[in-house]
Motif scaffolding. Structure first.
Motif, short mmCIF file in Angstrom:
data_model
loop_
_atom_site.label_atom_id
_atom_site.label_comp_id
_atom_site.label_asym_id
_atom_site.label_seq_id
_atom_site.Cartn_x
_atom_site.Cartn_y
_atom_site.Cartn_z
N LEU A 20 37.09 34.97 49.12
CA LEU A 20 38.13 34.81 48.10
C LEU A 20 38.96 33.55 48.37
CD1 LEU A 20 39.56 35.96 45.61
CD2 LEU A 20 40.96 37.34 47.15
N GLU A 21 39.34 33.36 49.61
CA GLU A 21 40.12 32.17 49.99
C GLU A 21 39.33 30.89 49.70
OE1 GLU A 21 43.37 30.01 51.40
OE2 GLU A 21 43.21 32.13 50.90
N HIS A 22 38.04 30.90 50.03
CA HIS A 22 37.18 29.73 49.78
C HIS A 22 37.07 29.46 48.28
CE1 HIS A 22 33.91 26.88 50.32
NE2 HIS A 22 33.25 27.53 49.36
N LEU A 23 36.88 30.50 47.50
CA LEU A 23 36.77 30.31 46.05
C LEU A 23 38.06 29.73 45.47
CD1 LEU A 23 34.91 33.58 44.99
CD2 LEU A 23 34.00 31.26 44.93
N LYS A 24 39.19 30.23 45.93
CA LYS A 24 40.48 29.80 45.38
C LYS A 24 40.87 28.40 45.83
CE LYS A 24 42.90 34.14 44.55
NZ LYS A 24 44.05 34.95 44.96
N THR A 25 40.58 28.06 47.07
CA THR A 25 41.06 26.79 47.61
C THR A 25 40.04 25.65 47.54
OG1 THR A 25 40.43 27.37 49.86
CG2 THR A 25 42.68 27.90 49.18
N VAL A 26 38.76 25.99 47.60
CA VAL A 26 37.73 24.94 47.63
C VAL A 26 36.95 24.88 46.32
CG1 VAL A 26 35.65 24.12 48.82
CG2 VAL A 26 37.52 25.12 50.14
N ARG A 27 36.33 25.99 45.94
CA ARG A 27 35.45 25.99 44.77
C ARG A 27 36.20 25.66 43.47
NH1 ARG A 27 31.32 24.65 44.13
NH2 ARG A 27 30.56 26.18 42.67
N ASN A 55 30.71 26.57 32.63
CA ASN A 55 30.02 27.83 32.98
C ASN A 55 30.25 28.18 34.44
OD1 ASN A 55 28.98 28.31 30.42
ND2 ASN A 55 27.06 27.24 30.83
N GLU A 56 30.17 27.17 35.29
CA GLU A 56 30.41 27.40 36.71
C GLU A 56 31.85 27.85 36.96
OE1 GLU A 56 29.91 25.17 41.04
OE2 GLU A 56 29.33 24.10 39.21
N GLN A 57 32.78 27.26 36.22
CA GLN A 57 34.18 27.65 36.34
C GLN A 57 34.35 29.13 35.95
OE1 GLN A 57 36.97 26.08 33.40
NE2 GLN A 57 38.45 25.73 35.07
N ALA A 58 33.69 29.54 34.89
CA ALA A 58 33.77 30.94 34.46
C ALA A 58 33.20 31.87 35.52
CB ALA A 58 33.03 31.12 33.13
N GLN A 59 32.10 31.47 36.16
CA GLN A 59 31.49 32.29 37.20
C GLN A 59 32.41 32.40 38.42
OE1 GLN A 59 27.78 30.24 37.82
NE2 GLN A 59 26.74 31.33 36.16
N VAL A 60 33.03 31.29 38.80
CA VAL A 60 33.96 31.30 39.94
C VAL A 60 35.13 32.23 39.64
CG1 VAL A 60 35.62 29.90 41.25
CG2 VAL A 60 33.29 29.06 40.89
N GLU A 61 35.71 32.10 38.45
CA GLU A 61 36.86 32.93 38.08
C GLU A 61 36.48 34.41 38.00
OE1 GLU A 61 39.97 31.90 38.11
OE2 GLU A 61 39.22 29.91 38.60
N GLU A 62 35.28 34.68 37.51
CA GLU A 62 34.81 36.07 37.44
C GLU A 62 34.65 36.65 38.84
OE1 GLU A 62 30.88 38.51 35.88
OE2 GLU A 62 31.33 36.57 34.97
N ARG A 63 34.10 35.87 39.76
CA ARG A 63 33.93 36.34 41.13
C ARG A 63 35.28 36.56 41.80
NH1 ARG A 63 31.00 39.42 44.40
NH2 ARG A 63 31.04 38.67 46.53
N ILE A 64 36.23 35.67 41.56
CA ILE A 64 37.58 35.84 42.11
C ILE A 64 38.18 37.15 41.62
CG2 ILE A 64 39.96 34.97 41.96
CD1 ILE A 64 38.75 32.10 42.12
N MET A 65 38.07 37.41 40.32
CA MET A 65 38.60 38.66 39.77
C MET A 65 37.92 39.88 40.38
SD MET A 65 39.24 37.74 35.72
CE MET A 65 38.85 39.40 35.28
N LYS A 66 36.61 39.79 40.57
CA LYS A 66 35.86 40.92 41.15
C LYS A 66 36.33 41.18 42.58
CE LYS A 66 31.26 42.67 42.09
NZ LYS A 66 29.83 42.44 42.04
N LEU A 67 36.45 40.12 43.38
CA LEU A 67 36.88 40.27 44.77
C LEU A 67 38.31 40.80 44.86
CD1 LEU A 67 35.37 37.04 46.37
CD2 LEU A 67 34.51 39.38 46.56
#
Length: 163
Positions: A20-27, A55-67
């Motif tokens: 989650l931290e990696h997705l929020k700060t790096v990805r 599309n990649e942005q949507a996937q990252v945000e979806e994964r953040i929400m899931k986590l």
């Protein structure tokens, strides 16, 4: 996402928090930069780089929400509470496959951190369900896609679930 409790080991919790931290700060920053670069190419109506980045942005945000949802519903297994008298989440169980005469060791974990390649099986999987509550010496029958297989429980120990 359902309101079902997410059972995690301490290692599993840390892994989710780190991702989650990696997705929020790096990805997020990487994807934002890709979008910015794609916009610089001009007309975004026919810009495949822009579409891919969005599309990649949507996937990252979806994964953040899931986590984040998983963390809200998380119940962490305390290694001190694990009883090695019987198979439970957080235990490592050594079983003998009676059909193939092979010995295999599985760590029983919650479904969120199951990883068959690391021999971490979910408490909700057919093998995990069948083993839960069993003691050394018990033989369990498990329905698998190819039919039925039998395992004998040889050893139960605390899994390596903390860092």
């Amino acid at each position: 996402m359902t309101d079902k409790e997410v059972v995690l080991t301490a290692k599993g919790l840390k892994k989710i928090e780190d991702e989650l931290e990696h997705l929020k700060t790096v990805r997020r920053k990487e994807v934002a930069e890709r979008i910015k670069q794609a916009i610089a190419f001009g007309d975004i109506s026919e810009n495949s780089e822009y579409d891919e980045a969005k599309n990649e942005q949507a996937q990252v945000e979806e994964r953040i929400m899931k986590l984040e949802g998983m963390l809200k519903k998380a119940r962490v297994i305390d290694e001190d509470d694990i009883n090695i008298e019987q198979v439970s989440i957080g235990t490592t169980v050594q079983v003998k496959d009676l059909e193939f005469d092979e010995i295999v060791e599985y760590t029983i974990v919650g479904s969120a951190e199951a990883d068959p390649y690391e021999l971490k099986i979910s408490n909700e999987s057919p093998v995990g369900k069948a083993l839960l509550g069993k003691k050394v010496g018990h033989i369990v029958e498990v329905q698998i896609p190819d039919g039925t297989t039998k395992y004998e429980v040889l050893k139960i120990e605390k899994g390596n679930i903390n860092d």
